[in-house]
Design an enzyme around this catalytic site. Structure first.
Site, PDB file in Angstrom:
ATOM      1  N   LYS A  59       1.176  -0.748  -0.312  1.00  0.00           N
ATOM      2  CA  LYS A  59       0.022  -0.432   0.309  1.00  0.00           C
ATOM      3  C   LYS A  59       0.680   1.366  -0.335  1.00  0.00           C
ATOM      4  CE  LYS A  59      -4.229   2.305   0.793  1.00  0.00           C
ATOM      5  NZ  LYS A  59      -3.418   3.273  -0.200  1.00  0.00           N
ATOM      6  N   LYS A  94       4.824   1.850   8.757  1.00  0.00           N
ATOM      7  CA  LYS A  94       4.154   2.871   8.744  1.00  0.00           C
ATOM      8  C   LYS A  94       2.602   2.528   8.596  1.00  0.00           C
ATOM      9  CE  LYS A  94       3.434   6.347   6.464  1.00  0.00           C
ATOM     10  NZ  LYS A  94       3.713   7.556   5.420  1.00  0.00           N
ATOM     11  N   LYS A 144       4.898   2.303  -3.226  1.00  0.00           N
ATOM     12  CA  LYS A 144       4.830   3.374  -3.200  1.00  0.00           C
ATOM     13  C   LYS A 144       5.729   3.053  -4.999  1.00  0.00           C
ATOM     14  CE  LYS A 144       4.874   7.816  -1.053  1.00  0.00           C
ATOM     15  NZ  LYS A 144       3.854   8.132  -0.516  1.00  0.00           N
ATOM     16  N   THR A 156      -4.611  12.651   6.502  1.00  0.00           N
ATOM     17  CA  THR A 156      -3.616  13.337   7.545  1.00  0.00           C
ATOM     18  C   THR A 156      -3.106  14.103   8.622  1.00  0.00           C
ATOM     19  OG1 THR A 156      -2.630  12.498   5.040  1.00  0.00           O
ATOM     20  CG2 THR A 156      -0.859  13.267   6.473  1.00  0.00           C
ATOM     21  N   ASN A 213      -2.551  19.595   1.264  1.00  0.00           N
ATOM     22  CA  ASN A 213      -3.640  19.494   1.473  1.00  0.00           C
ATOM     23  C   ASN A 213      -3.501  19.488   2.821  1.00  0.00           C
ATOM     24  OD1 ASN A 213      -4.380  16.850   3.341  1.00  0.00           O
ATOM     25  ND2 ASN A 213      -6.041  17.030   0.948  1.00  0.00           N
ATOM     26  N   SER A 264      -7.570   5.030   4.901  1.00  0.00           N
ATOM     27  CA  SER A 264      -7.235   4.634   2.836  1.00  0.00           C
ATOM     28  C   SER A 264      -7.714   3.230   3.056  1.00  0.00           C
ATOM     29  CB  SER A 264      -5.426   4.537   2.167  1.00  0.00           C
ATOM     30  OG  SER A 264      -5.030   5.966   1.327  1.00  0.00           O
TER      31      SER A 264
HETATM   32  N1  GLU Z   1       0.495   8.636   0.126  1.00  0.00           N
HETATM   33  C1  GLU Z   1       0.285   8.707   1.770  1.00  0.00           C
HETATM   34  C2  GLU Z   1       1.600   8.457   2.446  1.00  0.00           C
HETATM   35  O1  GLU Z   1       2.780   8.610   2.557  1.00  0.00           O
HETATM   36  C3  GLU Z   1      -1.219   7.844   1.671  1.00  0.00           C
HETATM   37  C4  GLU Z   1      -0.560   6.743   1.223  1.00  0.00           C
HETATM   38  C5  GLU Z   1      -1.947   5.985   1.103  1.00  0.00           C
HETATM   39  O2  GLU Z   1      -3.100   6.166   1.849  1.00  0.00           O
HETATM   40  O3  GLU Z   1      -1.860   4.756   0.447  1.00  0.00           O
HETATM   41  O4  GLU Z   1       1.177   7.939   3.849  1.00  0.00           O
END
Ligand code: GLU
Length: 420
Positions: free
Chosen positions: A69, A93, A105, A189, A219, A349
């Site tokens: 993810k 994370k 990513k 976030t 954002n 998410s």
């Molecule tokens: N891009 C965000 C992060 O770095 C969200 C990633 C997601 O929701 O999968 O945490």
């Protein structure tokens, strides 16, 4: 000697965390390398009839705990090392928050601001065409990141649906609400970071009236300023890519958001006691809480010593370099680390993915409440671990996540299991 790669620097956190746990050597062998990184050159037709190509990547770092993810960013300086590092951070994370995911990513090396809307749509669809074999709701689930947004996620989900021949909203998160997105994903976030700070406020000595400076007003930056302001905190400084503004009595956050939407927060300088400052000056503004909400590495060895805030909330990924981290620790600054502080985004998410799979949608209150509970539970556990072991919150967050990753990896059998 060449400088260590970004991933090599990030991996020092893994090694440091391992010292605090009794884990099998298999665990480090598995987590030291990205599992799969695919690089593709995307080709699209531009509005003037020409053909143009863009480098693009998707990394699935580790999938022991579930499908990978992580977001997709569109940025002119993106590269494979950065994508792999961001995917490594996502692995940790998701484990910090106990989400049933591994880390991934993606990126396209492009400045999306110079593309027309139609070019942006073609590029977004081209990304999915190229990576449709890699992604999937049980395989790898993208989301927004730097310079990508819900509309782009909507185009991407639509492209995926047309390739596989059926609606598959759970392949991507951060979609528009009308296309299966979740309520509460847009500010998740910032809201996660806000719940965390609020829960730890007494420990941190942070109270209404405390002064906040926000670096980066996209954002995450806009929403954290709004949420903290509504709770009675004073937002004294804000910056975006063109510069910053400062007012010791507190800035008007609604006007800042309107100014940013029209171009830049800097347009507010000069009236009502608002002073213009540079982006660099923002870091050293006299405040209690500094919120880096822009890019990696903006707080480095060159400016960390100037920070006057006692607390840093990392809403960006990797905003503090390892050298700067040591300088801040030496000054007694408490850093709420990215893999916890900005995990609200991926947590909601996950809620979106669950709702898509159930075909049953939650209220905004349900989303907020579940997010609050998760942030508080993981935040409190990490705070306690840091106090007991007398380690930084960053190290504690890595130890907390590594314990979960290790138990998943070890459940397949350890070295000891196979030789005895
Ligand atoms: N891009 C965000 C992060 O770095 C969200 C990633 C997601 O929701 O999968 O945490």
């Amino acid at each position: 000697m060449t400088a260590p790669s970004m991933l090599a620097q990030a991996l020092t956190h893994l090694e440091d965390a391992a010292v605090h746990l009794d884990i099998d050597t298999d665990v480090l062998e598995k987590l030291k390398y990205p599992r799969e990184t695919t690089q593709v050159r995307l080709m699209i037709r531009m509005d003037d009839g020409s053909r143009k190509s863009f480098m693009a990547w998707r990394c699935r770092y580790d999938d022991t705990r579930g499908p990978t993810k992580g977001g997709i960013r569109f940025h002119p300086e993106s590269n494979a090392d950065e994508v792999e590092t961001l995917a490594f951070w996502m692995t940790f994370k998701c484990a910090v928050m106990n989400l049933p995911y591994g880390g991934g990513k993606g990126a396209v090396r492009v400045d999306p601001h110079v593309l027309s809307k139609a070019e942006l749509e073609r590029l977004s669809r081209a990304y999915i065409k190229a990576f449709s074999r890699i992604i999937g709701p049980d395989r790898d689930i993208p989301a927004p990141d730097v310079y990508t947004n819900s509309m782009i996620m909507g185009w991407m989900a639509d492209e995926y649906a047309s390739i596989v021949g059926e609606a598959t909203p759970a392949v991507i998160t951060g979609k528009p609400i009308a296309l299966g997105g979740s309520l509460g994903r847009d500010d998740a976030t910032a809201r996660g970071g806000y719940y965390l700070v609020r829960h730890l406020a007494a420990n941190l000595g942070f109270k209404p009236g405390s002064r906040v400076a926000v670096q980066g007003f996209g954002n995450a930056g806009q929403h954290i300023a709004r949420l903290l302001k509504a709770d009675g905190y004073r937002v004294v400084a804000v910056s975006d890519s063109r510069g910053g503004v400062y007012c010791p009595d507190g800035l008007d956050v609604d006007r800042l958001i309107a100014a940013k939407q029209a171009g830049s927060v800097t347009s507010l300088a000069g009236s009502g006691g608002v002073k213009a400052i540079t982006g660099e000056e923002l870091v050293s503004v006299d405040c209690d809480l500094l919120v880096p909400a822009a890019f990696e590495g903006l707080i480095g060895a060159g400016n960390a010593a100037d920070i006057r805030a006692g607390i840093v909330l990392e809403l960006a990924n990797g905003p503090i370099t390892p050298e700067a981290d040591e300088i801040l620790a030496g000054k007694g600054v408490v850093v709420l680390p990215d893999i916890l502080a900005n995990a609200g985004g991926v947590t909601v998410s996950y809620f979106e993915w669950v709702q898509n799979r159930q075909g049953y949608y939650w209220t905004a209150e349900d989303v907020h409440e579940r997010l609050r509970r998760s942030m508080e539970a993981e935040g409190a556990a990490i705070w306690q671990l840091a106090s007991e072991r007398r380690i930084s919150l960053r190290r504690a967050a890595y130890v907390h996540a590594l314990a979960r990753l290790a138990s998943a990896i070890e459940a397949h059998g350890t070295q000891q299991f196979f030789i005895s």
